[in-house]
Design an enzyme around this catalytic site. Structure first.
Site, mmCIF file in Angstrom:
data_model
loop_
_atom_site.group_PDB
_atom_site.id
_atom_site.type_symbol
_atom_site.label_atom_id
_atom_site.label_comp_id
_atom_site.label_asym_id
_atom_site.label_seq_id
_atom_site.Cartn_x
_atom_site.Cartn_y
_atom_site.Cartn_z
ATOM 1 C CE1 TYR A 61 -5.125 -12.146 6.646
ATOM 2 C CE2 TYR A 61 -7.151 -12.690 7.839
ATOM 3 C CZ TYR A 61 -6.043 -11.873 7.651
ATOM 4 O OH TYR A 61 -5.840 -10.812 8.476
ATOM 5 C CB CYS A 87 0.580 8.000 -4.556
ATOM 6 S SG CYS A 87 -0.310 6.602 -5.281
ATOM 7 C CB CYS A 121 2.254 6.331 -0.141
ATOM 8 S SG CYS A 121 2.742 4.612 0.041
ATOM 9 C CD GLU A 139 -6.701 -11.804 12.525
ATOM 10 O OE1 GLU A 139 -7.232 -11.860 11.404
ATOM 11 O OE2 GLU A 139 -5.882 -10.930 12.838
ATOM 12 C CB CYS A 167 -1.861 1.387 -0.771
ATOM 13 S SG CYS A 167 -1.601 0.768 -2.432
ATOM 14 C CG ASP A 216 -5.560 -8.459 4.238
ATOM 15 O OD1 ASP A 216 -4.682 -7.965 3.496
ATOM 16 O OD2 ASP A 216 -6.080 -7.844 5.182
HETATM 17 S S1 SF4 Z 1 2.780 4.872 -3.788
HETATM 18 FE FE1 SF4 Z 1 1.870 3.912 -1.998
HETATM 19 S S2 SF4 Z 1 -0.309 4.416 -2.140
HETATM 20 FE FE2 SF4 Z 1 0.577 4.771 -4.169
HETATM 21 S S3 SF4 Z 1 0.263 2.830 -5.261
HETATM 22 FE FE3 SF4 Z 1 2.302 2.758 -4.347
HETATM 23 S S4 SF4 Z 1 2.022 1.702 -2.365
HETATM 24 FE FE4 SF4 Z 1 0.016 2.393 -3.091
#
Ligand code: SF4
Length: 316
Positions: free
Chosen positions: A133, A208, A211, A50, A201, A151
């Site tokens: 944190y 995305c 994701c 950490e 992300c 974080d």
């Molecule tokens: S879809 Fe996934 S990668 Fe895209 S903004 Fe949302 S959390 Fe982030």
């Protein structure tokens, strides 16, 4: 939004939270990064990881983490080591004060807590180099507590999934993190959020399309439709950058790097050090260098011996 008393309320439907939890935890199980400290059960090893990860990229931390644990395998061995050896072992990591803080934290654990990482949040935060944190990360990853860990990556992901198009304050992100923490799954959930923020992300180029939260995330359409919206176009999470070369931090690092190259117990003349730092070093730089060294000495990173022309410097 904050109310009149400054409290914040987050209106998220329970079934939305459950769907996000399920999607992210399933993704983490299949695609989470296999990092060496994730298999660690030793609280000391997790503390080392950490502190290293505070300001150094994962790729550089991995070999340094293994080497550091080989050299100092326990709280006791680190607490008792010569500080110069600890600073030497920190080579290549930058932000050398972390090495000192890590050793001081190990000394505090040995002297005040019987060699065991304390479970109390206040006692964790009282360890040198352990802020909010890191205390939360230790509580969750080293002590198995059901604690939310936020974080920069986690804040960004939570902001996009649960606050979009707003940007949550630190306090709001922390509240959201506590609200959506799945019962009994804190370890995997926190690691999953961090991985998603680090690999999918991301700040500038969230992917995305890949994701696991795409169907659930209100921000996904914005990034897919308008790449220029990436990083919110507002710099909300971008760290301030400043010129490193020639900065005080740059020269502090170079001083320590030079002293690491000396044999154990050896020192060098302050003027010789100046010449090693700057090709055009002259008497006009002596006051600047003295101030730099005094700052490092105050931080415990170097030892100054003597004054004037005969002054010498070494690792502590
Ligand atoms: S879809 Fe996934 S990668 Fe895209 S903004 Fe949302 S959390 Fe982030």
């Amino acid at each position: 939004m904050p109310d009149a008393k400054g409290a914040t309320h987050l209106d998220i439907a329970d079934d939305t939270v459950a769907k996000v939890q399920h999607a992210l935890l399933s993704w983490f199980e299949a695609a989470g990064r296999r990092l060496p400290w994730r298999g660690a059960t030793d609280a000391y090893a997790i503390l080392v990881s950490e502190v290293m990860l505070q300001q150094t990229q994962v790729d550089r931390v991995i070999p340094a983490y293994h080497a550091f644990l080989r050299r100092f395998p326990t709280f006791e061995s680190l607490a008792e080591a010569p500080t110069a050896d600890v600073i030497r072992e920190w080579a290549g990591m930058g932000y050398n004060r972390r090495a000192l803080n890590l050793q001081r934290a190990a000394q505090a654990v040995v002297e005040r807590h019987g060699g065991e990482l304390p479970a109390d949040p206040g006692a964790l935060r009282a360890l040198p180099g352990v802020g909010e944190y890191t205390a939360n990360a230790l509580a969750c990853f080293a002590l198995g507590q059901q604690t939310a860990v936020v974080d920069t990556n986690v804040r960004r992901v939570l902001g996009r999934v649960f606050h979009w198009p707003s940007t949550p304050s630190e306090r709001e992100a922390a509240e959201t993190a506590r609200r959506v923490l799945p019962k009994g799954e804190a370890w995997a959930w926190n690691q999953a959020l961090m991985d998603l923020g680090a690999t999918v992300c991301t700040s500038r180029r969230p992917t995305c399309l890949l994701c696991p939260l795409r169907e659930l995330c209100p921000a996904s359409g914005a990034f897919e439709a308008e790449p220029a919206a990436i990083a919110e176009g507002r710099g909300a999470y971008r760290p301030k950058t400043e010129r490193f070369e020639g900065s005080s931090r740059f020269y502090r690092g170079r001083v320590v790097a030079h002293l690491r190259g000396l044999a154990a117990g050896e020192s060098c003349g302050v003027d010789d050090l100046g010449a090693a730092l700057k090709a055009d070093y002259s008497d006009a730089d002596a006051t600047w260098l003295r101030a730099l060294l005094e700052g490092l000495a105050r931080d415990g990173l170097v030892a100054l011996h003597g004054e004037g022309d005969g002054a010498r410097v070494s690792l502590p």
